[in-house]
Design a protein around this motif. Sequence first.
Motif, PDB file in Angstrom:
ATOM      1  N   VAL A 191       0.874  -1.170   0.000  1.00  0.00           N
ATOM      2  CA  VAL A 191       0.000   0.000   0.000  1.00  0.00           C
ATOM      3  C   VAL A 191       0.913   1.221   0.000  1.00  0.00           C
ATOM      4  CG1 VAL A 191      -1.866   1.192   1.192  1.00  0.00           C
ATOM      5  CG2 VAL A 191      -1.740  -1.306   1.285  1.00  0.00           C
ATOM      6  N   ASP A 192       1.005   1.880  -1.137  1.00  0.00           N
ATOM      7  CA  ASP A 192       2.064   2.861  -1.388  1.00  0.00           C
ATOM      8  C   ASP A 192       1.593   4.287  -1.140  1.00  0.00           C
ATOM      9  OD1 ASP A 192       4.358   4.116  -2.209  1.00  0.00           O
ATOM     10  OD2 ASP A 192       4.123   3.653  -4.334  1.00  0.00           O
ATOM     11  N   THR A 193       2.286   4.973  -0.240  1.00  0.00           N
ATOM     12  CA  THR A 193       1.993   6.378   0.030  1.00  0.00           C
ATOM     13  C   THR A 193       2.608   7.306  -1.009  1.00  0.00           C
ATOM     14  OG1 THR A 193       3.958   6.600   1.410  1.00  0.00           O
ATOM     15  CG2 THR A 193       1.901   5.928   2.511  1.00  0.00           C
ATOM     16  N   GLY A 194       3.538   6.785  -1.816  1.00  0.00           N
ATOM     17  CA  GLY A 194       4.260   7.618  -2.768  1.00  0.00           C
ATOM     18  C   GLY A 194       5.368   8.424  -2.124  1.00  0.00           C
ATOM     19  N   ASP A 216      -1.998   2.716  -4.695  1.00  0.00           N
ATOM     20  CA  ASP A 216      -1.692   4.015  -4.116  1.00  0.00           C
ATOM     21  C   ASP A 216      -2.677   4.359  -3.003  1.00  0.00           C
ATOM     22  OD1 ASP A 216       0.385   4.356  -5.896  1.00  0.00           O
ATOM     23  OD2 ASP A 216      -0.868   5.416  -7.370  1.00  0.00           O
ATOM     24  N   CYS A 217      -2.197   5.112  -2.038  1.00  0.00           N
ATOM     25  CA  CYS A 217      -3.057   5.617  -0.969  1.00  0.00           C
ATOM     26  C   CYS A 217      -3.810   6.858  -1.447  1.00  0.00           C
ATOM     27  CB  CYS A 217      -2.219   5.982   0.244  1.00  0.00           C
ATOM     28  SG  CYS A 217      -1.411   4.591   1.036  1.00  0.00           S
ATOM     29  N   PRO A 218      -4.961   7.135  -0.857  1.00  0.00           N
ATOM     30  CA  PRO A 218      -5.685   8.364  -1.199  1.00  0.00           C
ATOM     31  C   PRO A 218      -4.981   9.587  -0.632  1.00  0.00           C
ATOM     32  CG  PRO A 218      -6.755   7.224   0.614  1.00  0.00           C
ATOM     33  CD  PRO A 218      -5.656   6.315   0.139  1.00  0.00           C
ATOM     34  N   PRO A 219      -5.346  10.780  -1.074  1.00  0.00           N
ATOM     35  CA  PRO A 219      -4.706  12.003  -0.557  1.00  0.00           C
ATOM     36  C   PRO A 219      -5.026  12.234   0.917  1.00  0.00           C
ATOM     37  CG  PRO A 219      -6.572  12.543  -1.956  1.00  0.00           C
ATOM     38  CD  PRO A 219      -6.345  11.070  -2.099  1.00  0.00           C
ATOM     39  N   ALA A 256       0.313  11.503  12.210  1.00  0.00           N
ATOM     40  CA  ALA A 256      -0.644  10.404  12.280  1.00  0.00           C
ATOM     41  C   ALA A 256      -1.631  10.489  11.121  1.00  0.00           C
ATOM     42  CB  ALA A 256      -1.382  10.423  13.613  1.00  0.00           C
ATOM     43  N   ARG A 257      -2.009  11.699  10.754  1.00  0.00           N
ATOM     44  CA  ARG A 257      -2.938  11.868   9.634  1.00  0.00           C
ATOM     45  C   ARG A 257      -2.301  11.414   8.329  1.00  0.00           C
ATOM     46  NH1 ARG A 257      -5.808  17.358   7.275  1.00  0.00           N
ATOM     47  NH2 ARG A 257      -7.603  16.293   6.336  1.00  0.00           N
ATOM     48  N   SER A 258      -1.018  11.734   8.162  1.00  0.00           N
ATOM     49  CA  SER A 258      -0.309  11.271   6.971  1.00  0.00           C
ATOM     50  C   SER A 258      -0.235   9.751   6.934  1.00  0.00           C
ATOM     51  CB  SER A 258       1.098  11.878   6.947  1.00  0.00           C
ATOM     52  OG  SER A 258       1.818  11.457   5.818  1.00  0.00           O
ATOM     53  N   ALA A 259       0.079   9.145   8.091  1.00  0.00           N
ATOM     54  CA  ALA A 259       0.171   7.689   8.162  1.00  0.00           C
ATOM     55  C   ALA A 259      -1.184   7.030   7.949  1.00  0.00           C
ATOM     56  CB  ALA A 259       0.750   7.269   9.510  1.00  0.00           C
ATOM     57  N   ALA A 260      -2.261   7.715   8.345  1.00  0.00           N
ATOM     58  CA  ALA A 260      -3.602   7.148   8.228  1.00  0.00           C
ATOM     59  C   ALA A 260      -4.020   6.930   6.775  1.00  0.00           C
ATOM     60  CB  ALA A 260      -4.613   8.051   8.932  1.00  0.00           C
ATOM     61  N   ARG A 261      -3.325   7.542   5.842  1.00  0.00           N
ATOM     62  CA  ARG A 261      -3.618   7.284   4.426  1.00  0.00           C
ATOM     63  C   ARG A 261      -3.500   5.793   4.118  1.00  0.00           C
ATOM     64  NH1 ARG A 261       0.564   9.891   1.179  1.00  0.00           N
ATOM     65  NH2 ARG A 261      -0.781   9.375  -0.592  1.00  0.00           N
ATOM     66  N   LYS A 262      -2.567   5.109   4.808  1.00  0.00           N
ATOM     67  CA  LYS A 262      -2.392   3.679   4.570  1.00  0.00           C
ATOM     68  C   LYS A 262      -3.596   2.881   5.052  1.00  0.00           C
ATOM     69  CE  LYS A 262       1.689   3.385   6.557  1.00  0.00           C
ATOM     70  NZ  LYS A 262       2.962   2.796   7.058  1.00  0.00           N
ATOM     71  N   THR A 263      -4.269   3.372   6.109  1.00  0.00           N
ATOM     72  CA  THR A 263      -5.468   2.698   6.593  1.00  0.00           C
ATOM     73  C   THR A 263      -6.543   2.683   5.515  1.00  0.00           C
ATOM     74  OG1 THR A 263      -4.982   3.447   8.845  1.00  0.00           O
ATOM     75  CG2 THR A 263      -7.221   2.692   8.401  1.00  0.00           C
ATOM     76  N   VAL A 264      -6.775   3.852   4.916  1.00  0.00           N
ATOM     77  CA  VAL A 264      -7.787   3.953   3.863  1.00  0.00           C
ATOM     78  C   VAL A 264      -7.352   3.153   2.640  1.00  0.00           C
ATOM     79  CG1 VAL A 264      -9.125   5.528   2.428  1.00  0.00           C
ATOM     80  CG2 VAL A 264      -8.417   6.237   4.727  1.00  0.00           C
ATOM     81  N   LEU A 323      -5.457   0.476   2.554  1.00  0.00           N
ATOM     82  CA  LEU A 323      -5.615  -0.955   2.811  1.00  0.00           C
ATOM     83  C   LEU A 323      -7.089  -1.359   2.751  1.00  0.00           C
ATOM     84  CD1 LEU A 323      -4.555  -3.728   3.581  1.00  0.00           C
ATOM     85  CD2 LEU A 323      -4.535  -2.995   5.980  1.00  0.00           C
ATOM     86  N   LYS A 324      -7.968  -0.544   3.301  1.00  0.00           N
ATOM     87  CA  LYS A 324      -9.405  -0.837   3.216  1.00  0.00           C
ATOM     88  C   LYS A 324      -9.842  -0.966   1.756  1.00  0.00           C
ATOM     89  CE  LYS A 324     -10.780   1.476   7.521  1.00  0.00           C
ATOM     90  NZ  LYS A 324     -11.524   2.629   8.101  1.00  0.00           N
ATOM     91  N   ASN A 325      -9.322  -0.087   0.919  1.00  0.00           N
ATOM     92  CA  ASN A 325      -9.676  -0.135  -0.504  1.00  0.00           C
ATOM     93  C   ASN A 325      -9.190  -1.431  -1.150  1.00  0.00           C
ATOM     94  OD1 ASN A 325     -10.813   2.402  -0.253  1.00  0.00           O
ATOM     95  ND2 ASN A 325      -9.056   3.492  -1.086  1.00  0.00           N
ATOM     96  N   VAL A 326      -7.980  -1.875  -0.785  1.00  0.00           N
ATOM     97  CA  VAL A 326      -7.446  -3.132  -1.323  1.00  0.00           C
ATOM     98  C   VAL A 326      -8.286  -4.318  -0.859  1.00  0.00           C
ATOM     99  CG1 VAL A 326      -5.486  -4.724  -1.233  1.00  0.00           C
ATOM    100  CG2 VAL A 326      -5.085  -2.296  -1.555  1.00  0.00           C
ATOM    101  N   ILE A 327      -8.651  -4.327   0.423  1.00  0.00           N
ATOM    102  CA  ILE A 327      -9.474  -5.423   0.953  1.00  0.00           C
ATOM    103  C   ILE A 327     -10.816  -5.480   0.225  1.00  0.00           C
ATOM    104  CG2 ILE A 327     -10.725  -6.219   3.003  1.00  0.00           C
ATOM    105  CD1 ILE A 327      -8.344  -5.091   4.655  1.00  0.00           C
ATOM    106  N   ASP A 328     -11.415  -4.319  -0.011  1.00  0.00           N
ATOM    107  CA  ASP A 328     -12.689  -4.275  -0.736  1.00  0.00           C
ATOM    108  C   ASP A 328     -12.524  -4.734  -2.182  1.00  0.00           C
ATOM    109  OD1 ASP A 328     -13.973  -3.351   1.520  1.00  0.00           O
ATOM    110  OD2 ASP A 328     -13.909  -1.237   0.911  1.00  0.00           O
ATOM    111  N   GLU A 329     -11.446  -4.293  -2.819  1.00  0.00           N
ATOM    112  CA  GLU A 329     -11.224  -4.632  -4.232  1.00  0.00           C
ATOM    113  C   GLU A 329     -11.073  -6.123  -4.453  1.00  0.00           C
ATOM    114  OE1 GLU A 329      -7.967  -3.789  -7.844  1.00  0.00           O
ATOM    115  OE2 GLU A 329      -7.860  -2.645  -5.957  1.00  0.00           O
ATOM    116  N   PHE A 330     -10.315  -6.795  -3.569  1.00  0.00           N
ATOM    117  CA  PHE A 330     -10.013  -8.213  -3.771  1.00  0.00           C
ATOM    118  C   PHE A 330     -10.795  -9.139  -2.832  1.00  0.00           C
ATOM    119  CE2 PHE A 330      -6.337  -5.904  -5.374  1.00  0.00           C
ATOM    120  CZ  PHE A 330      -6.091  -6.550  -6.579  1.00  0.00           C
TER     121      PHE A 330
END
Length: 269
Positions: free
Chosen positions: A62-65, A90-93, A105-113, A115-122
């Motif tokens: 899950v890439d923050t870029g 990619d992570c969302p903005p 913490a807000r920057s790191a939280a991008r990975k939470t969103v 990962l949720k997107n990846v779990i939903d996708e697959f």
Amino acid sequence: MSTDHQTDLDQLEAQSIFILREAHARLKPIAMLWSLGKDSNVMLWLAKKAFLGHVPFPVVHVDTGKKFPEMYAFRDTYAKAWNLNLIVRDCPPVDSVDPTLPPAARSAARKTVGLKNVIDEFAFKGIIAGIRRDEQATRAKERVFSPRADGSTWDFRDQPAEFWDHFNAALPDGAHMRIHPLLSWTELDIWRYIQREGIPLVPLYFARDGKRYRSLGDQDITSPVASNADTLEAIIDELRTTRTSERAGRAMDHEREDAFERLRASGYM
């Protein structure tokens, strides 16, 4: 192998391999997170041992870029060398995550969103992650098989009991399981195992000009610590005596005390 002849690293390795095999057998589909750091490289190495040299499930970055160039080069090299089924998303903005969190913490939280997107996708039912109890107080509350509710939320006050390596893999609709094969390892265990096995690493872990990284994250929220440890032997010697936290270079760990707990409860890795 009789446990009478096993070293402590042999026992940790055997337990982690058992956990990986249990997760793979009981949860479908399943994936492993790859942060490109030392712990997830050990986890991948263990997976290769568990499944006769082949990692039989996708590996997700899950890439923050915002990773270091050395980390991206490592990913591209070893995804091919280890024949991984690599999924990169990619992570969302940052403006899409909780604005009440402190900046790092807000920057790191991008990975939470992300990962949720990846779990939903697959539609993954199992996510293997390389966290350890000794890293951070909230992670110490985890279980090896840790259920996440719909939306990836985690109730650290209500977790299943785990006795004698009996893991509950049952899940309600919409939930998924986080599996933590390194939960009982320490930072020193990780480095001793890397030394024993010859596991490749991102070179930023080794000291240069009096500094090195003990924990690798995004460039803008991760700093090196003072160190002259430029070899595996020197790192291990340093860790036997240091009192500096492993995550001392993570900006998020110097923000409000509850920030990390809030992130973990909402699905952070």
